[in-house]
Design a protein around this motif. Sequence first.
Motif, PDB file in Angstrom:
ATOM      1  N   HIS A 202       0.811  -1.232   0.000  1.00 47.26           N
ATOM      2  CA  HIS A 202       0.000   0.000   0.000  1.00 47.26           C
ATOM      3  C   HIS A 202       0.841   1.277   0.000  1.00 47.26           C
ATOM      4  O   HIS A 202       0.656   2.132  -0.864  1.00 47.26           O
ATOM      5  N   CYS A 203       1.742   1.406   0.952  1.00 48.82           N
ATOM      6  CA  CYS A 203       2.440   2.692   1.100  1.00 48.82           C
ATOM      7  C   CYS A 203       3.678   2.739   0.202  1.00 48.82           C
ATOM      8  O   CYS A 203       4.810   2.871   0.654  1.00 48.82           O
ATOM      9  N   LYS A 204       3.398   2.641  -1.116  1.00 43.01           N
ATOM     10  CA  LYS A 204       4.472   2.669  -2.119  1.00 43.01           C
ATOM     11  C   LYS A 204       4.894   4.116  -2.319  1.00 43.01           C
ATOM     12  O   LYS A 204       4.338   5.017  -1.707  1.00 43.01           O
ATOM     13  N   LEU A 208      -1.066   3.823  -2.306  1.00 47.53           N
ATOM     14  CA  LEU A 208      -2.382   3.302  -2.681  1.00 47.53           C
ATOM     15  C   LEU A 208      -3.229   3.301  -1.409  1.00 47.53           C
ATOM     16  O   LEU A 208      -3.345   2.297  -0.715  1.00 47.53           O
ATOM     17  N   CYS A 209      -3.775   4.464  -1.086  1.00 48.01           N
ATOM     18  CA  CYS A 209      -4.396   4.657   0.229  1.00 48.01           C
ATOM     19  C   CYS A 209      -5.789   4.035   0.369  1.00 48.01           C
ATOM     20  O   CYS A 209      -6.193   3.696   1.476  1.00 48.01           O
ATOM     21  N   ASP A 210      -6.507   3.922  -0.754  1.00 44.57           N
ATOM     22  CA  ASP A 210      -7.920   3.561  -0.625  1.00 44.57           C
ATOM     23  C   ASP A 210      -8.139   2.242   0.105  1.00 44.57           C
ATOM     24  O   ASP A 210      -9.080   2.109   0.882  1.00 44.57           O
ATOM     25  N   ASN A 211      -7.284   1.255  -0.164  1.00 46.37           N
ATOM     26  CA  ASN A 211      -7.453  -0.040   0.505  1.00 46.37           C
ATOM     27  C   ASN A 211      -6.464  -0.255   1.639  1.00 46.37           C
ATOM     28  O   ASN A 211      -6.314  -1.377   2.125  1.00 46.37           O
ATOM     29  N   CYS A 212      -5.781   0.797   2.032  1.00 41.35           N
ATOM     30  CA  CYS A 212      -4.787   0.656   3.111  1.00 41.35           C
ATOM     31  C   CYS A 212      -5.510   0.380   4.434  1.00 41.35           C
ATOM     32  O   CYS A 212      -6.462   1.084   4.787  1.00 41.35           O
ATOM     33  N   PRO A 213      -5.048  -0.633   5.178  1.00 36.80           N
ATOM     34  CA  PRO A 213      -5.755  -1.013   6.411  1.00 36.80           C
ATOM     35  C   PRO A 213      -5.690   0.043   7.519  1.00 36.80           C
ATOM     36  O   PRO A 213      -6.451  -0.041   8.486  1.00 36.80           O
ATOM     37  N   SER A 217      -6.665   6.301  10.250  1.00 37.89           N
ATOM     38  CA  SER A 217      -5.901   7.027  11.279  1.00 37.89           C
ATOM     39  C   SER A 217      -4.620   7.658  10.711  1.00 37.89           C
ATOM     40  O   SER A 217      -3.797   8.175  11.460  1.00 37.89           O
ATOM     41  N   CYS A 218      -4.468   7.636   9.381  1.00 40.43           N
ATOM     42  CA  CYS A 218      -3.245   8.172   8.755  1.00 40.43           C
ATOM     43  C   CYS A 218      -3.428   9.663   8.416  1.00 40.43           C
ATOM     44  O   CYS A 218      -4.364  10.045   7.711  1.00 40.43           O
ATOM     45  N   SER A 219      -2.502  10.505   8.883  1.00 42.03           N
ATOM     46  CA  SER A 219      -2.592  11.951   8.633  1.00 42.03           C
ATOM     47  C   SER A 219      -2.590  12.269   7.139  1.00 42.03           C
ATOM     48  O   SER A 219      -3.347  13.119   6.667  1.00 42.03           O
ATOM     49  N   TYR A 220      -1.713  11.596   6.397  1.00 38.68           N
ATOM     50  CA  TYR A 220      -1.600  11.859   4.954  1.00 38.68           C
ATOM     51  C   TYR A 220      -2.950  11.642   4.268  1.00 38.68           C
ATOM     52  O   TYR A 220      -3.393  12.450   3.467  1.00 38.68           O
ATOM     53  N   PHE A 221      -3.633  10.538   4.624  1.00 39.71           N
ATOM     54  CA  PHE A 221      -4.886  10.194   3.975  1.00 39.71           C
ATOM     55  C   PHE A 221      -6.022  11.107   4.456  1.00 39.71           C
ATOM     56  O   PHE A 221      -6.806  11.621   3.653  1.00 39.71           O
TER      57      PHE A 221
HETATM   58  S1  SF4 Z   1      -3.163   5.639   4.144  1.00 43.99           S
HETATM   59 FE1  SF4 Z   1      -1.196   6.408   4.926  1.00 43.99          FE
HETATM   60  S2  SF4 Z   1      -0.042   4.599   5.454  1.00 43.99           S
HETATM   61 FE2  SF4 Z   1      -1.717   3.948   4.132  1.00 43.99          FE
HETATM   62  S3  SF4 Z   1      -0.887   3.947   2.048  1.00 43.99           S
HETATM   63 FE3  SF4 Z   1      -1.819   5.956   2.399  1.00 43.99          FE
HETATM   64  S4  SF4 Z   1      -0.135   7.252   3.133  1.00 43.99           S
HETATM   65 FE4  SF4 Z   1       0.532   5.126   3.365  1.00 43.99          FE
END
Ligand code: SF4
Length: 225
Positions: A202-204, A208-213, A217-221
């Motif tokens: 996911h964190c390439k 690829l945030c949409d399916n990231c578990p 709670s991720c600030s970036y997303f």
């Molecule tokens: S949601 Fe956060 S941790 Fe997950 S892929 Fe996106 S940037 Fe990375």
Amino acid sequence: MNPKSTTKHNLLALKQLSDNLTSYFKVGSWWPSLSKDEIIIGAVLTQNTTWKNVERSLENLKVNNLLELKKLSKINKNKLTELIKPSGFYTQKSQTLIDISKLIEQHASLQKFFELPLSKSRKELLSIKGVGPETADSILLYSGNKPIFVVDNYTRRITKRFLGLGKELTYGELQESVHLITKSVNKYKELHGSFVELAKKHCKKEPLCDNCPINKSCSYFTKSN
Ligand code: SF4
């Protein structure tokens, strides 16, 4: 985030990240090799290459009955270089493996080497050309079962995004911060493996945030949604 001035908020967020990742991926102790010697050899061979290439080199060593450090301390360097070619950077890596093998030999056995105070065994590993903090700490954690967290570029990238930091943490800052949230050797092993899994899936570079578990709670997303 200098650990000395780490905010309670960031440490809590790091702890949450750690708990969420390890319970989601359940990678266990993660390192794929079996023997302590094999782990050390793999830790050097895996620098700047894929594990598939490492496996090819390990197989070459295995069929030649050379998957032991005490044998590598006496090996002809050209022969070792030939056998580990699939892992790349083989001239430097063969010298590094020989130097590590000789270091262990000076301490009589791997067990004796790992009985040294952690700061001393780490310093001795770091004195060898081709052994940086990530390789030294991988050896100490996965082969020596020592309480030291391994940081890599994946870990730095993920924590910067997750915590919403302006820049990536240094190796030492991140390692010390993880040491503040847990002292568990097994957790260090699991967490390192979980960071690798998250970065690959996911964190390439382009996340690829949409399916990231852990996206909720991720600030970036959360900031971009
Ligand atoms: S949601 Fe956060 S941790 Fe997950 S892929 Fe996106 S940037 Fe990375």
